[in-house]
Write a protein that holds these residues in place. Structure first.
Motif, PDB file in Angstrom:
ATOM      1  N   THR A   6      51.480  27.418  44.639  1.00 42.94           N
ATOM      2  CA  THR A   6      50.553  27.999  43.673  1.00 42.94           C
ATOM      3  C   THR A   6      51.333  28.650  42.538  1.00 42.94           C
ATOM      4  O   THR A   6      52.442  29.186  42.741  1.00 42.94           O
ATOM      5  CB  THR A   6      49.656  29.046  44.334  1.00 42.94           C
ATOM      6  OG1 THR A   6      50.474  30.052  44.933  1.00 42.94           O
ATOM      7  CG2 THR A   6      48.785  28.397  45.415  1.00 42.94           C
ATOM      8  N   ASP A  10      48.703  35.366  45.479  1.00 38.76           N
ATOM      9  CA  ASP A  10      47.311  35.604  45.850  1.00 38.76           C
ATOM     10  C   ASP A  10      46.775  36.892  45.219  1.00 38.76           C
ATOM     11  O   ASP A  10      45.631  36.948  44.771  1.00 38.76           O
ATOM     12  CB  ASP A  10      47.200  35.658  47.372  1.00 38.76           C
ATOM     13  CG  ASP A  10      45.753  35.786  47.824  1.00 38.76           C
ATOM     14  OD1 ASP A  10      44.961  34.865  47.532  1.00 38.76           O
ATOM     15  OD2 ASP A  10      45.414  36.811  48.446  1.00 38.76           O
ATOM     16  N   VAL A  11      47.609  37.929  45.184  1.00 36.87           N
ATOM     17  CA  VAL A  11      47.164  39.212  44.614  1.00 36.87           C
ATOM     18  C   VAL A  11      46.824  39.056  43.134  1.00 36.87           C
ATOM     19  O   VAL A  11      45.806  39.579  42.644  1.00 36.87           O
ATOM     20  CB  VAL A  11      48.250  40.285  44.810  1.00 36.87           C
ATOM     21  CG1 VAL A  11      47.853  41.570  44.104  1.00 36.87           C
ATOM     22  CG2 VAL A  11      48.494  40.542  46.282  1.00 36.87           C
ATOM     23  N   ARG A  13      45.880  36.302  41.583  1.00 33.75           N
ATOM     24  CA  ARG A  13      44.657  35.502  41.412  1.00 33.75           C
ATOM     25  C   ARG A  13      43.413  36.329  41.711  1.00 33.75           C
ATOM     26  O   ARG A  13      42.395  36.212  41.030  1.00 33.75           O
ATOM     27  CB  ARG A  13      44.725  34.272  42.317  1.00 33.75           C
ATOM     28  CG  ARG A  13      45.712  33.221  41.798  1.00 33.75           C
ATOM     29  CD  ARG A  13      45.663  31.919  42.561  1.00 33.75           C
ATOM     30  NE  ARG A  13      46.305  32.040  43.868  1.00 33.75           N
ATOM     31  CZ  ARG A  13      45.655  32.005  45.025  1.00 33.75           C
ATOM     32  NH1 ARG A  13      44.355  31.869  45.044  1.00 33.75           N
ATOM     33  NH2 ARG A  13      46.312  32.102  46.175  1.00 33.75           N
ATOM     34  N   ARG A  14      43.480  37.176  42.724  1.00 29.76           N
ATOM     35  CA  ARG A  14      42.320  38.036  43.032  1.00 29.76           C
ATOM     36  C   ARG A  14      42.079  39.043  41.908  1.00 29.76           C
ATOM     37  O   ARG A  14      40.926  39.304  41.527  1.00 29.76           O
ATOM     38  CB  ARG A  14      42.560  38.765  44.344  1.00 29.76           C
ATOM     39  CG  ARG A  14      42.482  37.868  45.573  1.00 29.76           C
ATOM     40  CD  ARG A  14      42.551  38.695  46.838  1.00 29.76           C
ATOM     41  NE  ARG A  14      42.421  37.858  48.017  1.00 29.76           N
ATOM     42  CZ  ARG A  14      42.392  38.330  49.256  1.00 29.76           C
ATOM     43  NH1 ARG A  14      42.505  39.630  49.474  1.00 29.76           N
ATOM     44  NH2 ARG A  14      42.258  37.501  50.272  1.00 29.76           N
ATOM     45  N   THR A  15      43.166  39.585  41.383  1.00 26.06           N
ATOM     46  CA  THR A  15      43.022  40.535  40.267  1.00 26.06           C
ATOM     47  C   THR A  15      42.404  39.853  39.052  1.00 26.06           C
ATOM     48  O   THR A  15      41.514  40.408  38.384  1.00 26.06           O
ATOM     49  CB  THR A  15      44.385  41.124  39.899  1.00 26.06           C
ATOM     50  OG1 THR A  15      44.966  41.753  41.042  1.00 26.06           O
ATOM     51  CG2 THR A  15      44.247  42.144  38.776  1.00 26.06           C
ATOM     52  N   ALA A  17      40.442  37.252  39.109  1.00 30.55           N
ATOM     53  CA  ALA A  17      39.038  36.976  39.401  1.00 30.55           C
ATOM     54  C   ALA A  17      38.172  38.215  39.195  1.00 30.55           C
ATOM     55  O   ALA A  17      37.097  38.151  38.583  1.00 30.55           O
ATOM     56  CB  ALA A  17      38.898  36.459  40.834  1.00 30.55           C
ATOM     57  N   TRP A  18      38.655  39.372  39.668  1.00 29.05           N
ATOM     58  CA  TRP A  18      37.885  40.609  39.484  1.00 29.05           C
ATOM     59  C   TRP A  18      37.816  40.998  38.013  1.00 29.05           C
ATOM     60  O   TRP A  18      36.801  41.526  37.555  1.00 29.05           O
ATOM     61  CB  TRP A  18      38.510  41.738  40.306  1.00 29.05           C
ATOM     62  CG  TRP A  18      38.077  41.728  41.741  1.00 29.05           C
ATOM     63  CD1 TRP A  18      38.822  41.420  42.833  1.00 29.05           C
ATOM     64  CD2 TRP A  18      36.770  42.026  42.226  1.00 29.05           C
ATOM     65  NE1 TRP A  18      38.065  41.497  43.976  1.00 29.05           N
ATOM     66  CE2 TRP A  18      36.795  41.876  43.633  1.00 29.05           C
ATOM     67  CE3 TRP A  18      35.570  42.394  41.616  1.00 29.05           C
ATOM     68  CZ2 TRP A  18      35.684  42.080  44.428  1.00 29.05           C
ATOM     69  CZ3 TRP A  18      34.452  42.605  42.411  1.00 29.05           C
ATOM     70  CH2 TRP A  18      34.520  42.456  43.795  1.00 29.05           C
ATOM     71  N   CYS A  19      38.894  40.763  37.277  1.00 24.41           N
ATOM     72  CA  CYS A  19      38.864  41.051  35.832  1.00 24.41           C
ATOM     73  C   CYS A  19      37.832  40.171  35.130  1.00 24.41           C
ATOM     74  O   CYS A  19      37.117  40.631  34.225  1.00 24.41           O
ATOM     75  CB  CYS A  19      40.244  40.826  35.215  1.00 24.41           C
ATOM     76  SG  CYS A  19      41.476  42.065  35.673  1.00 24.41           S
TER      77      CYS A  19
END
Length: 358
Positions: A6, A10-11, A13-15, A17-19
């Motif tokens: 990737t 992962d952290v 990508r999650r950040t 997504a939340w943004c």
């Protein structure tokens, strides 16, 4: 075949997504606020009618529970609103008009007292400030007179808004039993129950806020007026009316009205009576904060004072004084909806966890 790495951890990508979710929510809220400002002529009567419906809902339910026709009950409730609201408004406006000059003169004397006794340098004399204000008013007097038609238009707009809000209150009260069917009609399939629960919770929060705030404002105004009359502070009735109106703006309204009462007492009765008035104001605020609000508003959404101040600031920036009056009940409704969503999410999580037990 080797695993594809990737590009981002992962952290990250999650950040991201939340943004993205946060930006979407902020965009929707910004568009909603823009539409409210653009359509304020239509939105304002609706919001005022919702507040009126929340305040008068218990009276209408009591009448319908005693076998009164819903339309007749709504009409009687609105008539009572006009009578009580008009009478209270007349008393408040008359008290403020009759004692307004005296209060302003006392505030002027109090400001001069502070300047003289604390030897504040670089501050203009209060009389000079008053003269400058009069010159400024005279400078724009011609334009103000020329804008008489504009003033009449504003008065007509206010009357139209009030009448429309009253008519909408009548219809909201009469047809409130159809709200459940409407919620299930407009909601996506399978979410009618959740939409109904959110609507009920939001309205209960606004209803509790309006009913509790009105009762607390009345008690605060009566207590402070009695204290001012006992201490023989001039303009006591007008100051009490100012306290009643200011109570609908949490924290800020109480601070301003209390400060005005203390300054008036300082100018007319001296520092000793001013300290007694300060004691009365503080005692009433302690009574409100530790007795009245926990008892009267125990069923409403409890909000942190910082949240209330942010809501007041946002409301003032969007719609001025009207925005400050509407900010807290709207914020209470939003918190009610969020609480209902969280309750449904937690219940769904528990139900999903049950089948997995062994």
């Amino acid at each position: 075949m080797p695993d594809r790495k990737t590009l981002l951890p992962d952290v990250a990508r999650r950040t991201a997504a939340w943004c993205g979710v946060l930006l979407l929510v902020v965009g929707v809220v910004a568009v909603a606020i823009w539409l409210v400002v653009v359509l304020k002529t239509a939105v304002t009567p609706v919001l005022l009618a919702l507040l009126g419906t929340a305040l008068l809902g218990p009276v209408h339910r009591w009448l319908t529970a005693h076998k009164v026709n819903r339309s007749v009950a709504a009409g009687l409730t609105c008539a009572a609103l006009v009578a009580v609201g008009g009478g209270a408004g007349y008393i408040v406006v008359t008290a403020l008009v009759d004692t307004g000059d005296q209060i302003v003169a006392s505030l002027k004397d109090a400001a001069q007292w502070v300047i003289d006794h604390f030897d504040i340098e670089g501050v203009a004399n209060v009389d000079d400030l008053a003269d400058n204000a009069k010159k400024l008013i005279g400078k724009f007097g011609a334009s103000a007179a020329g804008g008489l038609l504009t003033g009449i238009s504003v008065i007509g707009s206010l009357v139209t808004t009030a009448v429309l809000a009253l008519l909408l209150t009548f219809f909201f009260l009469r047809d409130s039993d159809r709200a459940v069917h409407l919620a299930h009609t407009i909601a996506p399939r399978g979410t009618g129950g959740l939409v109904e629960a959110m609507g009920r919770r939001a309205f209960e929060a606004v209803e509790g806020f309006m009913r509790g705030t009105t009762f607390i404002a009345l008690i605060d105004a009566l207590c402070i007026t009695v204290g001012l009359l006992i201490l023989r502070v001039p303009g006591a009735v007008g100051l009490g009316a100012l306290v009643f109106v200011g109570a609908y703006i949490p924290y800020l309204g109480a601070f301003i009205s209390g400060a005005v009462a203390v300054l008036v007492a300082l100018a007319d009765r001296g520092i000793v009576i001013a300290l007694w008035v300060l004691g009365v104001v503080l005692a009433v605020q302690v009574l409100e904060g530790h007795v009245l609000q926990p008892v009267i508003q125990s069923r409403t959404v409890q909000m942190h004072p910082a949240t209330i101040m942010i809501a007041l600031t946002a409301g003032a920036s969007v719609a001025g004084l009207l925005g400050m009056l509407l900010a807290v009940p709207l914020c209470a409704a939003v918190f009610g909806v969020i609480g209902e969503l969280r309750k449904g999410y937690e219940a769904g999580g528990r139900e999903g966890a049950v089948p997995g037990r062994s």
